[in-house]
Design a protein around this motif. Structure first.
Motif, PDB file in Angstrom:
ATOM      1  N   PRO A  39     -36.283  -7.183   3.705  1.00 54.82           N
ATOM      2  CA  PRO A  39     -35.433  -6.691   4.795  1.00 54.82           C
ATOM      3  C   PRO A  39     -35.099  -7.771   5.820  1.00 54.82           C
ATOM      4  CG  PRO A  39     -37.695  -5.983   5.138  1.00 54.82           C
ATOM      5  CD  PRO A  39     -37.657  -6.667   3.797  1.00 54.82           C
ATOM      6  N   THR A  40     -33.965  -7.561   6.458  1.00 56.93           N
ATOM      7  CA  THR A  40     -33.539  -8.364   7.600  1.00 56.93           C
ATOM      8  C   THR A  40     -33.294  -7.389   8.744  1.00 56.93           C
ATOM      9  OG1 THR A  40     -32.455  -9.963   6.148  1.00 56.93           O
ATOM     10  CG2 THR A  40     -31.773  -9.964   8.450  1.00 56.93           C
ATOM     11  N   ILE A  41     -33.746  -7.744   9.931  1.00 57.00           N
ATOM     12  CA  ILE A  41     -33.589  -6.868  11.093  1.00 57.00           C
ATOM     13  C   ILE A  41     -32.505  -7.419  12.018  1.00 57.00           C
ATOM     14  CG2 ILE A  41     -34.715  -5.861  13.123  1.00 57.00           C
ATOM     15  CD1 ILE A  41     -37.411  -6.246  11.631  1.00 57.00           C
ATOM     16  N   ASP A  42     -31.556  -6.569  12.365  1.00 59.91           N
ATOM     17  CA  ASP A  42     -30.523  -6.906  13.342  1.00 59.91           C
ATOM     18  C   ASP A  42     -31.054  -6.423  14.693  1.00 59.91           C
ATOM     19  OD1 ASP A  42     -28.384  -6.955  15.112  1.00 59.91           O
ATOM     20  OD2 ASP A  42     -26.935  -6.239  13.631  1.00 59.91           O
ATOM     21  N   TYR A  43     -31.538  -7.359  15.497  1.00 56.12           N
ATOM     22  CA  TYR A  43     -32.168  -6.986  16.766  1.00 56.12           C
ATOM     23  C   TYR A  43     -31.189  -6.456  17.807  1.00 56.12           C
ATOM     24  CZ  TYR A  43     -36.444  -8.830  14.833  1.00 56.12           C
ATOM     25  OH  TYR A  43     -37.536  -9.025  14.031  1.00 56.12           O
ATOM     26  N   ASP A  44     -29.895  -6.659  17.586  1.00 53.28           N
ATOM     27  CA  ASP A  44     -28.913  -6.059  18.476  1.00 53.28           C
ATOM     28  C   ASP A  44     -28.840  -4.550  18.269  1.00 53.28           C
ATOM     29  OD1 ASP A  44     -28.216  -8.476  19.657  1.00 53.28           O
ATOM     30  OD2 ASP A  44     -26.605  -8.867  18.218  1.00 53.28           O
ATOM     31  N   LYS A  45     -29.244  -4.091  17.087  1.00 49.08           N
ATOM     32  CA  LYS A  45     -29.234  -2.656  16.774  1.00 49.08           C
ATOM     33  C   LYS A  45     -30.620  -2.023  16.870  1.00 49.08           C
ATOM     34  CE  LYS A  45     -25.436  -2.929  13.432  1.00 49.08           C
ATOM     35  NZ  LYS A  45     -25.107  -2.693  12.004  1.00 49.08           N
ATOM     36  N   CYS A  46     -31.666  -2.815  16.718  1.00 50.92           N
ATOM     37  CA  CYS A  46     -33.039  -2.299  16.677  1.00 50.92           C
ATOM     38  C   CYS A  46     -33.460  -1.747  18.040  1.00 50.92           C
ATOM     39  CB  CYS A  46     -33.992  -3.404  16.248  1.00 50.92           C
ATOM     40  SG  CYS A  46     -35.722  -2.897  16.162  1.00 50.92           S
ATOM     41  N   VAL A  47     -34.034  -0.537  18.029  1.00 51.37           N
ATOM     42  CA  VAL A  47     -34.524   0.078  19.268  1.00 51.37           C
ATOM     43  C   VAL A  47     -36.056   0.081  19.305  1.00 51.37           C
ATOM     44  CG1 VAL A  47     -32.475   1.490  19.633  1.00 51.37           C
ATOM     45  CG2 VAL A  47     -34.382   2.418  18.302  1.00 51.37           C
ATOM     46  N   THR A  48     -36.684  -0.621  18.377  1.00 52.98           N
ATOM     47  CA  THR A  48     -38.133  -0.742  18.297  1.00 52.98           C
ATOM     48  C   THR A  48     -38.828   0.621  18.214  1.00 52.98           C
ATOM     49  OG1 THR A  48     -37.866  -2.730  19.660  1.00 52.98           O
ATOM     50  CG2 THR A  48     -40.094  -2.062  19.191  1.00 52.98           C
ATOM     51  N   CYS A  49     -38.297   1.485  17.358  1.00 51.17           N
ATOM     52  CA  CYS A  49     -38.928   2.797  17.178  1.00 51.17           C
ATOM     53  C   CYS A  49     -40.198   2.685  16.334  1.00 51.17           C
ATOM     54  CB  CYS A  49     -37.951   3.780  16.532  1.00 51.17           C
ATOM     55  SG  CYS A  49     -37.504   3.392  14.824  1.00 51.17           S
ATOM     56  N   GLN A  83     -35.633   0.099  -0.586  1.00 51.73           N
ATOM     57  CA  GLN A  83     -34.844   0.079   0.645  1.00 51.73           C
ATOM     58  C   GLN A  83     -35.260   1.219   1.569  1.00 51.73           C
ATOM     59  OE1 GLN A  83     -30.774   0.320  -0.776  1.00 51.73           O
ATOM     60  NE2 GLN A  83     -30.642  -1.887  -0.936  1.00 51.73           N
ATOM     61  N   THR A  84     -36.484   1.677   1.424  1.00 54.13           N
ATOM     62  CA  THR A  84     -36.942   2.821   2.200  1.00 54.13           C
ATOM     63  C   THR A  84     -36.802   2.590   3.696  1.00 54.13           C
ATOM     64  OG1 THR A  84     -38.446   3.467   0.437  1.00 54.13           O
ATOM     65  CG2 THR A  84     -38.885   4.371   2.628  1.00 54.13           C
ATOM     66  N   CYS A  85     -37.228   1.443   4.178  1.00 57.81           N
ATOM     67  CA  CYS A  85     -37.150   1.179   5.618  1.00 57.81           C
ATOM     68  C   CYS A  85     -35.704   1.211   6.109  1.00 57.81           C
ATOM     69  CB  CYS A  85     -37.821  -0.142   5.966  1.00 57.81           C
ATOM     70  SG  CYS A  85     -37.147  -1.581   5.113  1.00 57.81           S
ATOM     71  N   MET A  86     -34.791   0.674   5.315  1.00 53.83           N
ATOM     72  CA  MET A  86     -33.373   0.687   5.675  1.00 53.83           C
ATOM     73  C   MET A  86     -32.847   2.122   5.716  1.00 53.83           C
ATOM     74  SD  MET A  86     -30.133  -1.136   3.781  1.00 53.83           S
ATOM     75  CE  MET A  86     -29.912   0.095   2.484  1.00 53.83           C
ATOM     76  N   ASN A  87     -33.257   2.914   4.740  1.00 54.41           N
ATOM     77  CA  ASN A  87     -32.790   4.298   4.687  1.00 54.41           C
ATOM     78  C   ASN A  87     -33.351   5.140   5.833  1.00 54.41           C
ATOM     79  OD1 ASN A  87     -31.263   3.853   2.372  1.00 54.41           O
ATOM     80  ND2 ASN A  87     -32.988   4.252   1.047  1.00 54.41           N
ATOM     81  N   LEU A  88     -34.529   4.803   6.321  1.00 56.97           N
ATOM     82  CA  LEU A  88     -35.151   5.548   7.420  1.00 56.97           C
ATOM     83  C   LEU A  88     -34.729   5.069   8.801  1.00 56.97           C
ATOM     84  CD1 LEU A  88     -38.798   5.872   6.058  1.00 56.97           C
ATOM     85  CD2 LEU A  88     -37.080   7.675   6.218  1.00 56.97           C
ATOM     86  N   CYS A  89     -34.244   3.851   8.901  1.00 50.82           N
ATOM     87  CA  CYS A  89     -33.892   3.282  10.210  1.00 50.82           C
ATOM     88  C   CYS A  89     -32.781   4.099  10.873  1.00 50.82           C
ATOM     89  CB  CYS A  89     -33.445   1.832  10.053  1.00 50.82           C
ATOM     90  SG  CYS A  89     -33.038   1.054  11.640  1.00 50.82           S
ATOM     91  N   PRO A  90     -33.078   4.691  12.038  1.00 50.39           N
ATOM     92  CA  PRO A  90     -32.092   5.564  12.690  1.00 50.39           C
ATOM     93  C   PRO A  90     -30.888   4.837  13.269  1.00 50.39           C
ATOM     94  CG  PRO A  90     -34.007   5.299  14.092  1.00 50.39           C
ATOM     95  CD  PRO A  90     -34.329   4.631  12.786  1.00 50.39           C
ATOM     96  N   THR A  91     -30.981   3.521  13.449  1.00 47.82           N
ATOM     97  CA  THR A  91     -29.879   2.785  14.064  1.00 47.82           C
ATOM     98  C   THR A  91     -29.169   1.833  13.100  1.00 47.82           C
ATOM     99  OG1 THR A  91     -31.353   1.027  14.837  1.00 47.82           O
ATOM    100  CG2 THR A  91     -30.970   2.895  16.343  1.00 47.82           C
ATOM    101  N   GLY A  92     -29.607   1.809  11.842  1.00 44.83           N
ATOM    102  CA  GLY A  92     -28.973   0.917  10.864  1.00 44.83           C
ATOM    103  C   GLY A  92     -29.255  -0.546  11.127  1.00 44.83           C
ATOM    104  N   ALA A  93     -30.418  -0.839  11.694  1.00 48.53           N
ATOM    105  CA  ALA A  93     -30.762  -2.221  12.056  1.00 48.53           C
ATOM    106  C   ALA A  93     -31.334  -3.029  10.898  1.00 48.53           C
ATOM    107  CB  ALA A  93     -31.756  -2.211  13.212  1.00 48.53           C
ATOM    108  N   ILE A  94     -31.673  -2.367   9.801  1.00 49.72           N
ATOM    109  CA  ILE A  94     -32.297  -3.067   8.677  1.00 49.72           C
ATOM    110  C   ILE A  94     -31.309  -3.163   7.520  1.00 49.72           C
ATOM    111  CG2 ILE A  94     -34.179  -3.006   6.977  1.00 49.72           C
ATOM    112  CD1 ILE A  94     -35.860  -1.564   9.099  1.00 49.72           C
ATOM    113  N   SER A  95     -31.241  -4.341   6.921  1.00 51.45           N
ATOM    114  CA  SER A  95     -30.358  -4.538   5.770  1.00 51.45           C
ATOM    115  C   SER A  95     -31.081  -5.297   4.663  1.00 51.45           C
ATOM    116  CB  SER A  95     -29.088  -5.288   6.194  1.00 51.45           C
ATOM    117  OG  SER A  95     -29.418  -6.577   6.675  1.00 51.45           O
ATOM    118  N   PHE A  96     -30.497  -5.223   3.483  1.00 50.53           N
ATOM    119  CA  PHE A  96     -31.004  -5.904   2.285  1.00 50.53           C
ATOM    120  C   PHE A  96     -29.839  -6.574   1.582  1.00 50.53           C
ATOM    121  CE2 PHE A  96     -34.497  -3.029   2.978  1.00 50.53           C
ATOM    122  CZ  PHE A  96     -35.597  -3.697   2.466  1.00 50.53           C
TER     123      PHE A  96
END
Length: 139
Positions: A39-49, A83-96
């Motif tokens: 995974p790659t995290i887009d910190y502009d979208k991540c809300v640290t949930c 891609q479970t983490c990407m599918n669960l991310c509420p803000t779409g901050a994770i990509s593959f």
């Protein structure tokens, strides 16, 4: 996956489950560190949930207390094609990477054939239709 049981123990996940260093375990015979899947995290979208951190049972993520954010700490512990983490991310901050990357790896390494050999003893002899037994796969 006997090799995984022999991989070095690296600690416990957020739920207290033991986690091993799966970067040392080949994926279908391919060195895991040769596969750019994590995974790659887009910190502009991540809300640290923290959903990714808590749900990943392979301890790919850690929480950086100093920075106050979740980080990808063990990328090669990520299960290839998961891609479970990407599918669960509420803000779409994770990509593959694109799924075509995995499909190419599967084809190049004859993964379907290897998987079929593993499950073949579990299948009924007549599990294929007459049409499927007459059709030849493309090379």
């Amino acid at each position: 996956m006997a090799e995984a049981k022999n991989a070095p123990l690296i600690g416990k996940d957020a739920l207290g489950r033991e986690v091993r260093d799966l970067s040392k375990v080949p994926w279908w015979g391919v060195d895991r560190k040769e596969i750019e899947w994590y995974p790659t995290i887009d910190y502009d979208k991540c809300v640290t949930c923290g959903i990714c951190f808590v749900t990943c049972g392979r301890r790919v993520f850690d929480f950086d207390k100093k920075e106050g954010k979740v980080i990808v700490a063990r990328p090669y512990n990520c299960m290839v094609a998961c891609q479970t983490c990407m599918n669960l991310c509420p803000t779409g901050a994770i990509s593959f990477p694109d799924a075509s990357y995995i499909k190419k790896l599967v084809a190049q390494n004859k993964i379907v054939k290897k998987a079929f050999e593993i499950i073949k003893p579990l299948l009924a002899e007549d599990h294929l239709s007459p049409k499927e037994t007459e059709t030849k796969p493309e090379p």
